[in-house]
Design a protein around this motif. Structure first.
Motif, PDB file in Angstrom:
ATOM      1  N   GLU A  85       7.883  14.296 -20.859  1.00 58.74           N
ATOM      2  CA  GLU A  85       7.122  15.155 -20.305  1.00 58.74           C
ATOM      3  C   GLU A  85       7.751  16.769 -21.255  1.00 58.74           C
ATOM      4  O   GLU A  85       9.040  16.895 -21.047  1.00 58.74           O
ATOM      5  N   ILE A  86       6.785  17.381 -21.406  1.00 58.61           N
ATOM      6  CA  ILE A  86       7.323  18.715 -22.116  1.00 58.61           C
ATOM      7  C   ILE A  86       6.452  19.876 -21.355  1.00 58.61           C
ATOM      8  O   ILE A  86       5.304  20.023 -20.998  1.00 58.61           O
ATOM      9  N   ASP A  87       7.481  20.734 -21.087  1.00 60.93           N
ATOM     10  CA  ASP A  87       7.045  22.031 -20.203  1.00 60.93           C
ATOM     11  C   ASP A  87       6.968  23.142 -21.181  1.00 60.93           C
ATOM     12  O   ASP A  87       8.019  23.410 -21.783  1.00 60.93           O
ATOM     13  N   ASP A  88       5.894  23.972 -21.580  1.00 63.95           N
ATOM     14  CA  ASP A  88       5.761  24.941 -22.414  1.00 63.95           C
ATOM     15  C   ASP A  88       6.236  25.993 -22.144  1.00 63.95           C
ATOM     16  O   ASP A  88       6.098  26.935 -23.067  1.00 63.95           O
ATOM     17  N   GLY A  89       6.909  26.444 -21.111  1.00 65.66           N
ATOM     18  CA  GLY A  89       7.647  27.733 -20.923  1.00 65.66           C
ATOM     19  C   GLY A  89       6.737  28.443 -20.107  1.00 65.66           C
ATOM     20  O   GLY A  89       6.974  29.690 -19.658  1.00 65.66           O
ATOM     21  N   GLU A  90       5.340  28.087 -19.623  1.00 70.64           N
ATOM     22  CA  GLU A  90       4.555  28.973 -18.742  1.00 70.64           C
ATOM     23  C   GLU A  90       5.243  29.143 -17.312  1.00 70.64           C
ATOM     24  O   GLU A  90       4.764  30.315 -16.936  1.00 70.64           O
ATOM     25  N   LYS A  91       5.563  28.029 -16.719  1.00 75.98           N
ATOM     26  CA  LYS A  91       5.645  28.109 -15.204  1.00 75.98           C
ATOM     27  C   LYS A  91       7.115  28.887 -14.985  1.00 75.98           C
ATOM     28  O   LYS A  91       8.170  28.802 -15.841  1.00 75.98           O
ATOM     29  N   ASP A  92       7.386  29.333 -13.805  1.00 78.22           N
ATOM     30  CA  ASP A  92       8.492  29.952 -13.501  1.00 78.22           C
ATOM     31  C   ASP A  92       9.660  28.826 -13.342  1.00 78.22           C
ATOM     32  O   ASP A  92       9.399  27.680 -12.962  1.00 78.22           O
ATOM     33  N   SER A  93      10.727  29.250 -14.071  1.00 77.69           N
ATOM     34  CA  SER A  93      11.877  28.023 -14.176  1.00 77.69           C
ATOM     35  C   SER A  93      12.408  27.709 -12.920  1.00 77.69           C
ATOM     36  O   SER A  93      13.012  26.374 -12.462  1.00 77.69           O
ATOM     37  N   SER A  94      12.332  28.698 -11.919  1.00 76.98           N
ATOM     38  CA  SER A  94      12.795  28.143 -10.522  1.00 76.98           C
ATOM     39  C   SER A  94      11.966  27.061  -9.965  1.00 76.98           C
ATOM     40  O   SER A  94      12.802  26.073  -9.039  1.00 76.98           O
ATOM     41  N   LYS A  95      10.797  26.648 -10.333  1.00 78.67           N
ATOM     42  CA  LYS A  95       9.980  25.575  -9.917  1.00 78.67           C
ATOM     43  C   LYS A  95      10.526  24.559 -10.442  1.00 78.67           C
ATOM     44  O   LYS A  95      10.705  23.128  -9.853  1.00 78.67           O
ATOM     45  N   LEU A  96      10.952  24.475 -11.907  1.00 78.12           N
ATOM     46  CA  LEU A  96      11.724  23.540 -12.472  1.00 78.12           C
ATOM     47  C   LEU A  96      13.072  22.959 -11.712  1.00 78.12           C
ATOM     48  O   LEU A  96      13.394  21.912 -11.601  1.00 78.12           O
ATOM     49  N   LEU A  97      13.740  24.090 -11.367  1.00 73.54           N
ATOM     50  CA  LEU A  97      15.058  23.855 -10.895  1.00 73.54           C
ATOM     51  C   LEU A  97      14.985  22.941  -9.581  1.00 73.54           C
ATOM     52  O   LEU A  97      15.988  22.247  -9.208  1.00 73.54           O
ATOM     53  N   LYS A  98      13.912  23.295  -8.686  1.00 76.51           N
ATOM     54  CA  LYS A  98      13.837  22.537  -7.527  1.00 76.51           C
ATOM     55  C   LYS A  98      13.619  21.122  -7.631  1.00 76.51           C
ATOM     56  O   LYS A  98      13.882  20.278  -6.680  1.00 76.51           O
ATOM     57  N   GLN A  99      13.076  20.833  -8.918  1.00 77.86           N
ATOM     58  CA  GLN A  99      12.721  19.449  -9.294  1.00 77.86           C
ATOM     59  C   GLN A  99      13.974  18.608  -9.854  1.00 77.86           C
ATOM     60  O   GLN A  99      14.134  17.444  -9.962  1.00 77.86           O
TER      61      GLN A  99
END
Length: 455
Positions: A331-345
């Motif tokens: 999976e590639i995250d392009d940097g658009e979403k807030d990184s805090s959402k990724l940290l929760k996962q």
């Protein structure tokens, strides 16, 4: 270029600008050589992956903008962009009996055309026949100097006297405006000339640890530089405090729903920004990740998220690096979403560079590892070498991708147990001690007392 930020970005990724710069060098020193080149017509959009901008300003942003335009008390302090969380910064203003301020120069736009005649006239005043480096700089400085210092300077000076700023501030405190905000820099320079105190805060990693950051100008011009914990006789103006970004920040709770390995990438750069830059660093950095992914067990690899950024979508010597990982089926995250959402996962974070995110995560006790180049310790100051070696010995820094993969293969079912082990926690505590301290309930009062003491 428009300003120092676009100048810095051109230096890093604008190949047309870069080629122009070197053609000036070749022409000035009259170097004779020939090389056959095949140039393909390729249409490149340098803004092909920008964040979408909302058509309407946020309601709260409009309120804050109104506050920005209200005339300030002439002796108010100017506190802005300190890297403290938003409401903590507002509380600091209240401690100094200030009405909370909102400052954003994106509302100020001035785009005068390049004045080639003016630049040529200034250049002619400096030109000399001697073929040396100093005269090359004199001959070309007005070809490359950003518009903010020439065509737009009068506008920036005018706006520095606007209602956005107090006229005669008791002090100025920022952690980032001193880098790329042209109007603020003019304002701050004028106020320093009038003997106002200016406090600059640390705004990321690599301060004090990396050799090439030993000579940052803010260590000298600031009344005091407020670090995230570091103090040393090498930097007489530095006062050690705490990691501003983590003050009162909610710590992400660990849970069984966290299953991802999030890999964070640095911005790509094609040119040197320090004496220790290796021109092959992009290739070597991505190669480390490739070896890591190849060596990872499939059931673990299925949980990988690659967090890339804008620079991966720009052409660098004909290559668009966002395509590099497409064959790895992750999976590639392009940097658009807030990184805090990724940290929760995230069950585990991997940083492919010496990142501010690693400092924030270790302050917040989130499992994290850095994957760095095998020569990285050559770039570290002597008094930090022991800290970094300690992380290497306790498997919090890896220098080879396959070694990191083997470690994660071993601990994947017990990441939190490994992270909470005495060896790992002791290692992190030694690393963060007097370098990356966490704030507490008394931290804002500590900042205010230090500022008051040095006015």
């Amino acid at each position: 270029k428009e300003n120092t930020q676009s100048f810095a970005e051109a230096h890093a990724l604008d190949l047309d600008w870069y080629y122009c710069y070197f053609s000036k060098i070749i022409h000035f020193f009259e170097k004779n050589f020939s090389k056959k080149m095949i140039i393909k017509n390729v249409e490149v959009s340098i803004n092909n992956h920008q964040k979408k901008i909302k058509g309407k300003k946020n309601f709260y942003e409009n309120i804050l903008y109104f506050i920005q335009r209200v005339p300030k008390n002439s002796n108010n302090a100017f506190i802005s962009h300190t890297y403290l969380p938003f409401f903590q910064e507002k509380k600091l203003e209240l401690i100094f009996n200030q009405i909370p301020n909102y400052y954003n120069t994106s509302y100020y736009k001035n785009d005068l055309p390049i004045n080639t005649e003016l630049r040529k006239r200034y250049s002619n005043l400096l030109i000399s026949k001697d073929k040396n480096l100093e005269n090359f700089i004199y001959s070309n400085i007005f070809n490359f100097i950003p518009k903010s210092f020439l065509e737009n300077f009068k506008y920036n000076l005018k706006m520095s006297k606007s209602n956005s700023f107090p006229k005669n501030p008791n002090f100025i405190f920022t952690s980032s405006l001193n880098f790329f905000d042209e109007i603020f820099k003019v304002y701050a320079a004028c106020q320093m000339k009038n003997n106002s105190s200016i406090f600059i805060g640390q705004h990321g990693n690599n301060y004090f640890s990396k050799i090439h950051n030993n000579y940052l100008p803010e260590f000298n011009y600031a009344t005091k530089f407020l670090s995230w914990g570091y103090e040393s006789s090498r930097f007489k103006n530095v006062i050690g405090l705490f990691n501003f970004t983590t003050l009162k920040k909610n710590v992400i709770k660990k849970s069984l729903s966290r299953k991802k390995i999030v890999i964070f990438f640095d911005f790509l750069s094609t040119v040197s920004d320090n004496l220790f830059y290796n021109p092959q660093e992009i290739r070597m950095s991505l190669s480390r990740i490739e070896k890591f992914l190849i060596s990872l067990k499939k059931e673990i690899k299925d949980n990988i998220v690659l967090r890339i950024n804008n620079s991966f979508y720009k052409k660098i010597y004909g290559l668009t690096y966002s395509n590099y990982f497409k064959n790895f089926e992750v999976e590639i995250d392009d940097g658009e979403k807030d990184s805090s959402k990724l940290l929760k996962q995230a069950k585990l974070c991997v940083f492919n560079y010496d990142s501010t995110g690693f400092l924030e995560n270790t302050c917040n006790n989130l499992p994290s590892i850095m994957l760095l180049g095998k020569n990285y310790l050559n770039f570290i100051n002597d008094d930090f070498e022991k800290k970094y070696k300690n992380l290497i010995n306790n498997k919090l820094i890896f220098l080879e991708g396959h070694q990191l993969a083997n470690h994660i293969n071993d601990i994947w079912n017990e990441v939190d147990i490994w992270w909470e082990s005495k060896a790992v926690q002791d290692s992190l505590n030694r690393f963060n001690y007097q370098f990356n301290e966490r704030g507490n309930s008394k931290s804002l009062k500590l900042i205010s007392s230090i500022i008051k003491k040095n006015l």
